[in-house]
Design an enzyme around this catalytic site. Structure first.
Site, PDB file in Angstrom:
ATOM      1  N   GLY A 260     -76.439 -50.305  87.116  1.00 21.79           N
ATOM      2  CA  GLY A 260     -77.499 -50.578  88.086  1.00 21.79           C
ATOM      3  C   GLY A 260     -78.396 -49.380  88.311  1.00 21.79           C
ATOM      4  O   GLY A 260     -79.624 -49.494  88.266  1.00 21.79           O
ATOM      5  N   MET A 262     -78.243 -44.632  88.979  1.00 21.85           N
ATOM      6  CA  MET A 262     -77.453 -43.404  88.919  1.00 21.85           C
ATOM      7  C   MET A 262     -77.986 -42.375  89.913  1.00 21.85           C
ATOM      8  O   MET A 262     -79.189 -42.130  89.971  1.00 21.85           O
ATOM      9  CB  MET A 262     -77.502 -42.863  87.481  1.00 21.85           C
ATOM     10  CG  MET A 262     -76.719 -41.585  87.295  1.00 21.85           C
ATOM     11  SD  MET A 262     -74.943 -41.853  87.648  1.00 21.85           S
ATOM     12  CE  MET A 262     -74.524 -40.264  88.311  1.00 21.85           C
ATOM     13  N   ASN A 264     -78.159 -39.147  90.265  1.00 21.77           N
ATOM     14  CA  ASN A 264     -78.443 -37.761  89.892  1.00 21.77           C
ATOM     15  C   ASN A 264     -79.129 -37.016  91.040  1.00 21.77           C
ATOM     16  O   ASN A 264     -80.039 -37.539  91.665  1.00 21.77           O
ATOM     17  CB  ASN A 264     -79.374 -37.727  88.683  1.00 21.77           C
ATOM     18  CG  ASN A 264     -78.977 -38.744  87.653  1.00 21.77           C
ATOM     19  OD1 ASN A 264     -77.868 -38.711  87.157  1.00 21.77           O
ATOM     20  ND2 ASN A 264     -79.868 -39.693  87.361  1.00 21.77           N
ATOM     21  N   HIS A 296     -77.471 -47.428  98.150  1.00 25.35           N
ATOM     22  CA  HIS A 296     -76.228 -46.938  97.541  1.00 25.35           C
ATOM     23  C   HIS A 296     -76.447 -45.572  96.886  1.00 25.35           C
ATOM     24  O   HIS A 296     -75.708 -44.623  97.151  1.00 25.35           O
ATOM     25  CB  HIS A 296     -75.734 -47.967  96.514  1.00 25.35           C
ATOM     26  CG  HIS A 296     -74.490 -47.576  95.792  1.00 25.35           C
ATOM     27  ND1 HIS A 296     -73.248 -48.010  96.161  1.00 25.35           N
ATOM     28  CD2 HIS A 296     -74.296 -46.785  94.706  1.00 25.35           C
ATOM     29  CE1 HIS A 296     -72.338 -47.500  95.349  1.00 25.35           C
ATOM     30  NE2 HIS A 296     -72.955 -46.757  94.444  1.00 25.35           N
ATOM     31  N   GLU A 297     -77.468 -45.493  96.040  1.00 25.29           N
ATOM     32  CA  GLU A 297     -77.695 -44.233  95.318  1.00 25.29           C
ATOM     33  C   GLU A 297     -78.088 -43.128  96.297  1.00 25.29           C
ATOM     34  O   GLU A 297     -77.664 -41.984  96.156  1.00 25.29           O
ATOM     35  CB  GLU A 297     -78.761 -44.404  94.244  1.00 25.29           C
ATOM     36  CG  GLU A 297     -78.495 -45.528  93.237  1.00 25.29           C
ATOM     37  CD  GLU A 297     -77.106 -45.533  92.641  1.00 25.29           C
ATOM     38  OE1 GLU A 297     -76.513 -44.445  92.487  1.00 25.29           O
ATOM     39  OE2 GLU A 297     -76.593 -46.631  92.335  1.00 25.29           O
ATOM     40  N   HIS A 300     -75.099 -41.703  98.034  1.00 23.27           N
ATOM     41  CA  HIS A 300     -74.299 -40.821  97.166  1.00 23.27           C
ATOM     42  C   HIS A 300     -74.690 -39.354  97.353  1.00 23.27           C
ATOM     43  O   HIS A 300     -73.910 -38.468  96.999  1.00 23.27           O
ATOM     44  CB  HIS A 300     -74.519 -41.181  95.697  1.00 23.27           C
ATOM     45  CG  HIS A 300     -73.534 -42.179  95.139  1.00 23.27           C
ATOM     46  ND1 HIS A 300     -72.183 -42.120  95.373  1.00 23.27           N
ATOM     47  CD2 HIS A 300     -73.714 -43.236  94.299  1.00 23.27           C
ATOM     48  CE1 HIS A 300     -71.573 -43.099  94.706  1.00 23.27           C
ATOM     49  NE2 HIS A 300     -72.491 -43.801  94.060  1.00 23.27           N
TER      50      HIS A 300
HETATM   51  N1  ARG Z   1     -72.512 -43.767  89.780  1.00 28.40           N
HETATM   52  C1  ARG Z   1     -73.300 -44.913  89.451  1.00 28.40           C
HETATM   53  C2  ARG Z   1     -73.301 -45.776  90.680  1.00 28.40           C
HETATM   54  O1  ARG Z   1     -72.410 -46.467  91.012  1.00 28.40           O
HETATM   55  C3  ARG Z   1     -72.786 -45.682  88.293  1.00 28.40           C
HETATM   56  C4  ARG Z   1     -73.105 -45.080  86.977  1.00 28.40           C
HETATM   57  C5  ARG Z   1     -72.002 -45.192  86.038  1.00 28.40           C
HETATM   58  N2  ARG Z   1     -72.493 -45.275  84.708  1.00 28.40           N
HETATM   59  C6  ARG Z   1     -71.742 -45.507  83.641  1.00 28.40           C
HETATM   60  N3  ARG Z   1     -72.330 -45.610  82.516  1.00 28.40           N
HETATM   61  N4  ARG Z   1     -70.455 -45.618  83.707  1.00 28.40           N
HETATM   62  O2  ARG Z   1     -74.171 -45.728  91.451  1.00 28.40           O
HETATM   63 ZN    ZN Z   2     -72.123 -45.582  93.066  1.00 24.63          ZN
END
Ligand code: ARG
Ligand code: ZN
Length: 884
Positions: A260, A262, A264, A296-297, A300
């Site tokens: 969905g 990321m 970063n 959500h992002e 994080h």
């Molecule tokens: N950390 C991301 C999220 O949940 C998910 C990304 C994981 N990507 C992967 N290719 N495994 O928001």
């Molecule tokens: Zn996540």
């Protein structure tokens, strides 16, 4: 090949600073990494330096500026080992990558004309040789050098600190991220992008630049994401006391993306499907998904970035907590009951199935082969339920104190799930020792509940037993600590609660709800002063991720549907009634092979009639309660899935409801049409949901009037929710007239939207979900359509994913042709994109749920995949585990 939690060791070296230089060019990208390394004080003096790296060319490696000769290091497919290095030194590493050929969408790759990265979990090792593990946190500086006209926008994490012009039409920029981070949070983007700009002023008065980057044609689809971002920033300040920490927060939309989005640091990268939204192209569900994923992002930034994971066994530390945070945010922004019901439906349908299948694993797994396979419903959704239980056990205030303590104590660290629970324990003074079993034991606990009313003593006694079926990780389970929220519902509504010996439960008598804390295999609770025979309202708000069995009569369920004060339980009663009534029909179909004139239980018809006739009810609630249990949920409940019977029974009941309540559907349809401009708020969404439910039933009549309604809505609606609902009705129609209308509508739709990939995906998906016979041939034909591209994960999910997961009657053909088709696609995807290939395998891994003939067919396809040469770790793990 498996990695074990118990083998965790701190790294031998730390990387204090990471200085990256990217030179982007069409044939290849050259990366120079300068790493300031320092031996861990705990490591042995002569410890070799072992760096991760794969799928790239090593051009040069130097220690303190001195290039190493090949005999001074060892290079394998996955590791670069320097046997002798000083205690502190600078490592320079030059690598060459081929982003345009990187179809795995992990590491640095190209999507359309832009460069982007995906490094979680272990993608950074496809960019340079590194200690690619989350407990190695480093301060990153990133310089990007590229052709100015093709790549005017060059982005990385943190703040822009410098930029300049180069020779031959090139330019460069330098970004510096002041926060130490693991490599999985690194990001780079280069492209010809437009941006929507805004600002947010934090509670302490700092102004943050907000910028959403998209391709020019999508600039009109960013407003909802921006509004969601600002809401999320304000919400995290208010509810968790968390402020943003950099001067700029960027989002980039990318069309080719495995997941969905990321998180970063400072530069979130999003699947276009989770950021772009406008009424003409995006459904209500799409709007809600954008809001949830943006939040959500963003969340994080604290739960994941400022405090990160020590190792990947701790994945749910950030994901479970962040999903819980985003779910509460969405509940606050819209309808809390609808949000809860949707989340519980997902969990009970898909996570319960995962937990009962061969890939079942605890929220904290003990081992894995490929970590990408563990971005699962269990880690995310069950993990969020575990955090929710903590919040409910501790109460909102103590939970907040625990969260504050966690962030304060561990800011800038890479920590464990234990650290999180410890902060909750320390802040609340509660012993969570037994509660922690939720993290280490897999499987869905089962509660058997029995209720006995003693009219003479005015007592109601609940006896609760808990058990948990065996899973691959363990045969036997210790008792869980389960919060069971209950109420008692009388003839006229909820009763006041008086629990005997109230140390076994905490009551909020005024709300008619109390939480029973289960800690033993069996417990008994006595409610006193109960003047009438009650119907118990159990697992209110879905207080724990368990299966609960109680022997309700259908009249009991109808009482809960109309009288319970807990929205979740009212909805759940409607589901249980639906399951029971469809169950009658499934049995009947099993015996006779048809359901021609079979009457459905009139109680369900009258329950639905009441819902439709009572205008005082909340529309959102009505829309939810009219949803019959899905085929997927009915399959999850069955020991052995009878594909044909489930489909026939549910369709039969839908038809019966369509005919018996014809007038109601018509009234509700027209009563919920609206001329107001599109809004994606809870009220408008509920209205459309109810209207389109009604349209779905009207369409089942297959007469001229209903066909005309569908066609008119398809042609005239100003929003994708209504257009797609009408299109789905047309596509699933069976009359000759409906088929003709469907063909015309599909052609018109493609014609109009062919330049909008996300809309084309909906077009693929609605066809893949069509339950009329011949689905496999239709899907095979669509594989060849220019609107499909097997390299794009969204398209794979829309076409192949929808067909194999949401069209059982067509996928589970007795001949096995559906299984063969899926295995063929997995074999192709294995070479292109292992993560997606492994994910697409799920339906085949559920073979144990089917009849012996289908089991054989499904297993033989899994075996065919297993002998593929060059099988990726991803696919190997899922397939081999599902066959063991
Ligand atoms: N950390 C991301 C999220 O949940 C998910 C990304 C994981 N990507 C992967 N290719 N495994 O928001
Ligand atoms: Zn996540």
């Amino acid at each position: 090949r498996a990695i074990l939690l118990r083998d965790y060791r701190a790294p031998d070296y730390w990387i204090d600073k990471t200085d990256l230089h990217f030179s982007l060019a069409e044939e290849a990208t050259d990366v120079t990494a300068e790493l300031m390394l320092r031996r861990n004080a705990e490591a042995a003096a002569g410890a070799p330096l072992v760096l991760h790296g794969q799928d790239m060319e090593l051009i040069e490696v130097a220690v303190d500026g001195r290039p190493l000769a090949p005999r001074e290091y060892q290079l394998t497919d996955e590791l670069l080992t320097l046997p002798q290095v000083p205690a502190q030194f600078k490592l320079t590493c030059k690598t060459r990558l081929k982003p345009a050929q990187n179809t795995s969408l992990e590491g640095l790759y190209k999507s359309h004309s832009m460069y982007c990265t995906q490094c979680e979990a272990e993608g950074f090792r496809k960019i340079t040789y590194y200690l690619d593990r989350p407990d190695v946190m480093s301060e990153f500086t990133t310089t990007i050098d590229a052709d100015r006209s093709r790549y005017p926008v060059l982005l990385s994490n943190g703040n822009l600190v410098d930029r300049g012009e180069g020779d031959g039409g090139r330019h460069w920029v330098r970004w510096h991220d002041p926060f130490k981070k693991p490599a999985y949070l690194f990001a780079l983007v280069a492209g010809d992008l437009c941006a929507l700009d805004d600002t947010f002023t934090t509670r302490s008065g700092r102004e943050v630049t907000l910028r959403i980057f998209v391709e020019a044609k999508d600039l009109d689809k960013c407003d909802h994401a921006m509004a969601s971002l600002k809401n999320a920033m304000a919400w995290d300040e208010k509810v968790y006391g968390r402020e943003y920490d950099l001067d700029i927060f960027m989002i980039v939309a990318v069309d080719d993306f495995n997941m969905g989005a990321m998180e970063n640091k400072g530069l979130n990268i999003f699947n276009t499907s989770c950021v772009l939204a406008k009424p003409e192209t995006t459904t209500d569900a799409g709007f809600q998904r954008v809001e949830a994923v943006v939040a959500h992002e963003y969340f994080h930034n604290w739960s994941g970035n400022r405090v990160t994971c020590r190792d990947w066994f701790q994945l749910s530390l950030k994901e479970g907590f962040t999903v819980f945070r985003d779910a509460e945010f969405s509940a606050d922004m819209g309808s809390p009951t609808v949000k809860r019901v949707e989340d519980v439906s997902l969990l009970r349908t898909l996570q319960f199935a995962e937990d009962a299948g061969p890939m079942s694993h605890p929220v904290q797994p003990a081992s894995f082969i490929e970590i990408s396979n563990f971005y699962t419903l269990t880690i995310y959704e069950k993990g969020a339920e575990v955090v929710r239980m903590l919040r409910n056990l501790l109460g909102a205030a103590q939970f907040r104190r625990g969260s504050d303590l966690y962030f304060e104590r561990h800011d800038g660290q890479a920590v464990t799930i234990d650290d999180f629970v410890k902060a909750m324990e320390d802040a609340s003074g509660r012993d969570l020792g037994q509660f922690k079993r939720w993290y280490s034991q897999a499987g869905t606990p089962v509660l058997e509940v029995d209720g006995v009313y003693d009219a003479g003593r005015e007592e109601f006694t609940l006896t609760v037993s808990q058990s948990c079926p065996p899973t691959p990780d363990s045969e036997t389970k210790l008792a869980f600590h389960i919060p069971l929220a209950v109420g008692l519902v009388g003839e006229a509504g909820p009763l006041a609660l008086r629990l005997r010996g109230s140390d076994s439960g905490t009551g909020e008598a005024d709300q008619g709800s109390c939480v029973l804390e289960l800690t033993k295999p069996q417990q008994t609770f006595v409610f006193e002063g109960v003047a009438e025979k009650p119907v118990p309202s159990l697992l209110r708000g879905f207080s724990a991720p368990v299966k609960l069995h109680y022997d309700y009569s259908r009249d009991d369920l109808m009482r809960l549907m109309s009288r319970d004060s807990d929205g979740f339980c009212r909805w759940d009663a409607s589901q249980q009634l639906g399951v029971a009534v469809i169950g009658d029909l499934i049995d009947r179909y099993g015996k006779t092979g048809e359901l021609h004139r079979e009457p459905a239980d009139p109680r369900l018809l009258s329950a639905h009639r009441e819902l439709l006739d009572d205008d005082s009810l909340d529309r959102a609630m009505v829309a939810l309660m009219l949803r019959l249990p899905t085929e997927a949920y009915l399959s999850e409940l069955a020991d052995t899935v009878d594909v044909e019977a489930i489909h026939a029974a549910r369709q039969h009941l839908r038809k019966a409801l369509a005919l018996a309540l014809a007038e109601q559907w018509e009234r509700v349809y027209h009563g919920n049409c609206s001329d107001e401009a599109y809004r994606a708020d809870a009220g408008a969404i509920a209205r459309r949901s109810l209207k389109n439910t009604a349209l779905g039933y009207l369409a089942l009549r297959e007469d001229d009037n209903s066909l005309e309604l569908c066609r008119t809505q398809f042609e005239q609606a100003d929003n994708m929710t209504d257009v797609l609902a009408a299109l789905a009705c047309l596509v699933n129609g069976t009359s000759a007239a409906a088929t003709a209308a469907s063909t015309a509508a599909l052609a018109a739709f493609y014609q109009r939207w062919q330049h909008e990939p996300l809309v084309v995906n909906q077009w693929l998906s609605v066809q893949a979900g069509c339950v009329a016979p011949g689905g496999l041939a239709r899907v095979k034909a669509l594989l060849q359509h220019p609107g499909f591209d097997i390299k794009n994960p969204n398209k794979v999910r829309a076409l192949i994913g929808t067909f194999c997961n949401q069209n059982a009657i067509n996928f589970h053909l007795k001949s096995g042709a559906g299984y063969r088709f899926l295995a063929d696609q997995i074999i192709v995807l294995n070479r292109l994109n292992p993560q997606i290939a492994a994910r697409m395998t799920t339906p085949l891994t559920k073979w144990q749920k089917y009849d012996p003939q289908r089991q054989i067919l499904m297993k033989s396809e899994l075996e065919r995949i297993l002998i593929e040469p060059d099988l990726s770790k991803d696919v190997y793990e899922v397939v081999s585990k599902s066959l063991r």
